[in-house]
Design a protein around this motif. Structure first.
Motif, short mmCIF file in Angstrom:
data_model
loop_
_atom_site.label_atom_id
_atom_site.label_comp_id
_atom_site.label_asym_id
_atom_site.label_seq_id
_atom_site.Cartn_x
_atom_site.Cartn_y
_atom_site.Cartn_z
N THR A 143 0.81 -1.22 0.00
CA THR A 143 0.00 0.00 0.00
C THR A 143 0.84 1.27 0.00
OG1 THR A 143 -1.64 -1.23 1.25
CG2 THR A 143 -1.92 1.13 1.15
N ALA A 144 1.89 1.30 0.78
CA ALA A 144 2.69 2.51 0.93
C ALA A 144 3.28 3.04 -0.38
CB ALA A 144 3.79 2.30 1.95
N PRO A 145 3.70 2.18 -1.33
CA PRO A 145 4.23 2.74 -2.58
C PRO A 145 3.23 3.62 -3.34
CG PRO A 145 4.90 0.46 -2.39
CD PRO A 145 3.94 0.73 -1.27
N PHE A 146 1.94 3.27 -3.29
CA PHE A 146 0.93 4.09 -3.96
C PHE A 146 0.85 5.48 -3.32
CE2 PHE A 146 -0.66 -0.25 -4.79
CZ PHE A 146 -0.53 -0.22 -6.18
N GLY A 147 0.87 5.53 -2.00
CA GLY A 147 0.86 6.81 -1.30
C GLY A 147 2.11 7.62 -1.59
N PHE A 148 3.25 6.95 -1.66
CA PHE A 148 4.51 7.64 -1.96
C PHE A 148 4.47 8.24 -3.37
CE2 PHE A 148 8.85 7.54 -3.66
CZ PHE A 148 9.44 8.44 -2.78
N VAL A 149 3.96 7.48 -4.33
CA VAL A 149 3.88 7.97 -5.71
C VAL A 149 2.90 9.15 -5.79
CG1 VAL A 149 3.07 7.36 -8.04
CG2 VAL A 149 4.56 5.80 -6.79
N LEU A 150 1.77 9.07 -5.09
CA LEU A 150 0.82 10.17 -5.07
C LEU A 150 1.44 11.43 -4.48
CD1 LEU A 150 -2.07 11.17 -5.56
CD2 LEU A 150 -2.63 10.39 -3.26
N CYS A 151 2.16 11.29 -3.38
CA CYS A 151 2.83 12.45 -2.77
C CYS A 151 3.88 13.02 -3.71
CB CYS A 151 3.48 12.05 -1.44
SG CYS A 151 2.29 11.81 -0.12
N LEU A 152 4.61 12.17 -4.40
CA LEU A 152 5.63 12.62 -5.34
C LEU A 152 5.00 13.40 -6.49
CD1 LEU A 152 8.70 12.33 -5.68
CD2 LEU A 152 8.25 10.39 -7.17
N VAL A 153 3.89 12.90 -7.02
CA VAL A 153 3.20 13.61 -8.11
C VAL A 153 2.72 14.98 -7.64
CG1 VAL A 153 1.09 13.58 -9.52
CG2 VAL A 153 2.54 11.54 -9.38
N LEU A 154 2.14 15.05 -6.44
CA LEU A 154 1.67 16.32 -5.91
C LEU A 154 2.82 17.29 -5.67
CD1 LEU A 154 -1.11 15.13 -3.45
CD2 LEU A 154 -1.41 16.26 -5.64
N MET A 155 3.95 16.80 -5.18
CA MET A 155 5.12 17.67 -4.96
C MET A 155 5.65 18.21 -6.28
SD MET A 155 5.70 18.19 -1.82
CE MET A 155 7.33 18.83 -1.84
N ILE A 156 5.70 17.38 -7.31
CA ILE A 156 6.16 17.85 -8.63
C ILE A 156 5.21 18.92 -9.16
CG2 ILE A 156 6.44 17.13 -11.04
CD1 ILE A 156 7.52 14.46 -9.93
N TRP A 157 3.90 18.71 -8.98
CA TRP A 157 2.91 19.68 -9.44
C TRP A 157 3.09 21.02 -8.71
CZ3 TRP A 157 -2.18 20.69 -6.95
CH2 TRP A 157 -2.97 21.54 -7.72
#
Length: 160
Positions: A84-98
């Protein structure tokens, strides 16, 4: 007028045990009493803090031992990090890039560059103020405006 006694027992000097008027504490006596009471309770709880903290630590460690060791909760914890945690990490990474790209875009791009700011000379035309009065009011930035019945500004007074 002397009141009749309701009971037979009296104090020395023939005073009754029943009070007709109650003496209330003054405000200063009440405040001193409240402060003393609060300080006393604070000291009392401060000394019991060690016991409360020790009990909380005991129950926390006991619960952690039961959940992680006895019931194998550490396996579920590792499963969470694997699935589960990798999905949350990827979502946070996408939001940080945005967010970073928005910050960089607004730093580079001059927003509202085509809009001209109104000049103070044009603003004076709409009021009955002099240019100096309006300039002084704008430099102070906090103004109280007085209007006439037609809605025109007739006086601007700075607020302190």
């Amino acid at each position: 007028m002397k009141r009749q006694k309701n009971i037979q027992v009296t104090l020395p000097d023939n005073r009754s045990l029943i009070f007709s008027r109650v003496r209330h504490h003054s405000k200063s006596e009440l405040v001193i009493s409240l402060i003393t009471n609060a300080v006393g309770w604070g000291i009392w709880l401060y000394f019991w803090k060690v016991l409360f903290t020790s009990l909380a630590w005991y129950f926390g460690i006991n619960l952690a031992y039961e959940d992680w060791i006895i019931y194998g909760g550490w396996r579920k914890f590792l499963t969470f990090f694997e699935s589960t945690a990798p999905f949350g990490f990827v979502l946070c990474l996408v939001l940080m890039i945005w967010v970073i790209q928005d910050i960089l875009r607004f730093k580079i791009e001059r927003r509202r560059s085509g809009m001209r700011q109104p000049s103070i000379e044009k603003d004076v035309l709409w009021t009955k103020l002099t240019l100096e009065e309006l300039q002084k009011a704008r430099t102070l930035k906090v103004m109280q405006c007085h209007h006439n019945p037609d809605g025109e500004i007739v006086k601007v007074k700075p607020l302190n």
